[in-house]
Design an enzyme around this catalytic site. Sequence first.
Site, PDB file in Angstrom:
ATOM      1  N   ASP A 173      13.081  22.345 -32.843  1.00  0.00           N
ATOM      2  CA  ASP A 173      13.726  21.126 -33.337  1.00  0.00           C
ATOM      3  C   ASP A 173      15.241  21.221 -33.448  1.00  0.00           C
ATOM      4  OD1 ASP A 173      13.813  22.906 -35.435  1.00  0.00           O
ATOM      5  OD2 ASP A 173      13.593  21.355 -36.964  1.00  0.00           O
ATOM      6  N   ASP A 189       8.986  27.550 -32.914  1.00  0.00           N
ATOM      7  CA  ASP A 189      10.081  27.951 -33.795  1.00  0.00           C
ATOM      8  C   ASP A 189       9.534  27.873 -35.226  1.00  0.00           C
ATOM      9  OD1 ASP A 189      12.772  28.438 -34.694  1.00  0.00           O
ATOM     10  OD2 ASP A 189      12.821  26.326 -35.254  1.00  0.00           O
ATOM     11  N   CYS A 212       0.838  -1.198   0.000  1.00  0.00           N
ATOM     12  CA  CYS A 212       0.000   0.000   0.000  1.00  0.00           C
ATOM     13  C   CYS A 212       0.875   1.251   0.000  1.00  0.00           C
ATOM     14  CB  CYS A 212      -0.918   0.010   1.226  1.00  0.00           C
ATOM     15  SG  CYS A 212      -0.025   0.256   2.767  1.00  0.00           S
ATOM     16  N   CYS A 253       3.566   1.640   2.623  1.00  0.00           N
ATOM     17  CA  CYS A 253       4.818   0.921   2.346  1.00  0.00           C
ATOM     18  C   CYS A 253       5.731   1.786   1.485  1.00  0.00           C
ATOM     19  CB  CYS A 253       4.544  -0.380   1.593  1.00  0.00           C
ATOM     20  SG  CYS A 253       3.427  -1.495   2.425  1.00  0.00           S
ATOM     21  N   ASP A 304      17.461  25.824 -30.446  1.00  0.00           N
ATOM     22  CA  ASP A 304      16.214  25.896 -29.679  1.00  0.00           C
ATOM     23  C   ASP A 304      16.387  25.349 -28.257  1.00  0.00           C
ATOM     24  OD1 ASP A 304      14.772  26.895 -31.866  1.00  0.00           O
ATOM     25  OD2 ASP A 304      14.476  24.871 -32.655  1.00  0.00           O
TER      26      ASP A 304
END
Length: 745
Positions: free
Chosen positions: A631, A432, A13, A16, A635
Amino acid sequence: MAKKIFEIEGMTCASCANAVERVTRKLEGVVESNVNLATEKLTISYDPDLVRVLDIKNAIEKAGYRAVDEEVSVDTDKERKENEIKSLWHRFVISAIFTIPLFYISMGHMMGAPLPDFIEPMVNPLNFAIAQLLLTIPVMITGLKFYTIGFKTLFKRSPNMDSLIAVSTSAAFIYGLYATYRIYMGEADYAMSLYYESVAVILTLITLGNYMEALSKGKSSDAIKKLMGLQPKTALVIKDGKETEISIDEVEVGDVIIVKPGEKIPVDGEVVEGLTSVDESMLTGESIPVEKHVGDSVVGASINKNGSIKYKATKVGKDTALAQIVKLVEDAQGSKAPIARLADIISGYFVPIVMVLAVLSGLGWYFIGGESLTFSLTIFISVLVIACPCALGLATPTAIMVGTGKGAENGVLIKSGTALETTHQIETIVFDKTGTITEGKPRVTDIIVADWISENELLQLAASAEKGSEHPLGEAIVNDAEKKDLRLMDSDSFEAIPGHGIKVAIGGRTLLAGNKKLMNDKKISLENLEEDSNRLAEEGKTPMYIAIDNRIAGIIAVADTVKESSSKAIESLHNMGIKVAMITGDNRKTAEAIARQVNIDIVLADVLPEDKANEVKKLQDKGKKVAMVGDGINDAPALAQADIGIAIGSGTDVAMESADIVLMRSDLMDVPTAIQLSKSTIRNIKQNLFWAFAYNTLGIPVAMGLLHIFGGPLLNPMIAAGAMSLSSVSVVSNALRLKRFKPIR
């Protein structure tokens, strides 16, 4: 810093998970420790100079659990989970075999069901009690795990759900033994309050609940199992001129592998012979096969459709694209969302508080309420049994597991729980331009020259200068020159001027190629080309100015086509109430022409690569949650600066490393999909937490006898056990509803 993942055995649970986190965080050198209850894994970051792996394992063992190194084999992990589910089912069946007759014997006579005289409570109460005792013992032996773990963690002062079950059923069993002794001494009235059936029914129902929970948790990690199961087990390698089939684990970088039509590609590599088309939908989600020629890269686990190829392995084992994706998803599933903190804090104190409440309510009814010992024991057991920290612990991780898994299925890799939670709060998205909104494959559209130079000469000089550049505009100029069969010359020197252009010495002349800023900085007059420059920019074309020996020679205009998905994606974001910005190094007129095509709200033009992060910060300073989509290498700082960085999958490794979300398909429609997935997952988590809190908030007072004070019923411990099991199952089942999530198209 080192990072390691352990599988934790013995957890049942949220308490724990909390205990494991607590003991490991106390170790010197441990920076971060997160336990995912749904996957039963600990992700820990630590300084290996200050703490050893053995120290971490010992600390966990002292807390009552066991840490083992993460299984690397998919099959082994799957087998272990299946064995656990089988074991729980067998335990449930054995428990039920003894519990059903026990329940009939103990309760049947109350409903008029016949019993043989030798165990009829009115005729032979001692045999009635002994029969129940004999049927209860096998159920307790079958559920021995509840007691070994429950009492072990209790004595180590970190009680968990098993502790509640162990204490409640032990109390009921001990009272049953006491009642049996009193019957033996001649007090037959005790036959009506033996509590043996409560012990057996509680253990049986909770075992059934654990079985259903294990089944549901298995389904929540289906996505990662599918990903991990995609890779073939063997590869056909050329060794010493012969074709040899070897295990995928034995493939090394540089091996030449043969793949026939219909077969899966074993590892990442580069085609050295043959022509084929490859289905990469497992990686990109794109169903159309991609043609592969000599020199093209292929990805492990993709499917070779129609031609035999030979390719050289470039990445194997954990370095392959598939392995990296699996790792990203696993890391995300092992991380915690900020929304889980409240549940973590509560579950840390939950079990001890419940134990105190159970004792106080039992004693209160006995001493203050004047009720019998049997009544008080019923209250005590019901409070212990109905309290369920499991539902709290499973509310967040199961939803994150299903959400990140669903994202991976659709080519959206979300790298952490924090990213998943933050994404739904985004108010502004900065795209971008080149390669993100546009295709990133520009072509030359116009060449305008001064009266002292020809078009071909200008193009030849510009292409010769640009052949050393990796800029997309430079590539377009080189490609156009090659199409026209112009001979490219070697340059004597090359200097890149970031954000402006290049300076090249070629054929005894100095050539400058770049934007208007470069011309202004070098004080070069545009003469009569200014008007043409403005017209080209207004048409959405990027003018590149060429100056030779500090005199303007001409303009080469390059245009980049807008991606088909850009306009639709931006429309979807507008429908969500999100503002869209575009950032570019292009001049404002060109940028605004592109912005008009796709309905951009904010245009950030003439931005140098190093200033992109500053532009993102300016938006954040206005109190906005900002996402950045890009990309390229330039960036990466902006992706890191943004609240959420989203990298296009076809981009650079640096951009993908800096991002919080990676779009494998390079389709901008996946940006609104990622935001919608985040919204759906967070909504699901909130539902789970609401029901987990509501269940305990309502269930515990009812178990304490609140309704009984006003003349209502008393909660039977067996009903409490059933309700507790169902609460965990309902939370996991609700999380599984996320599997129905459909990407925005």
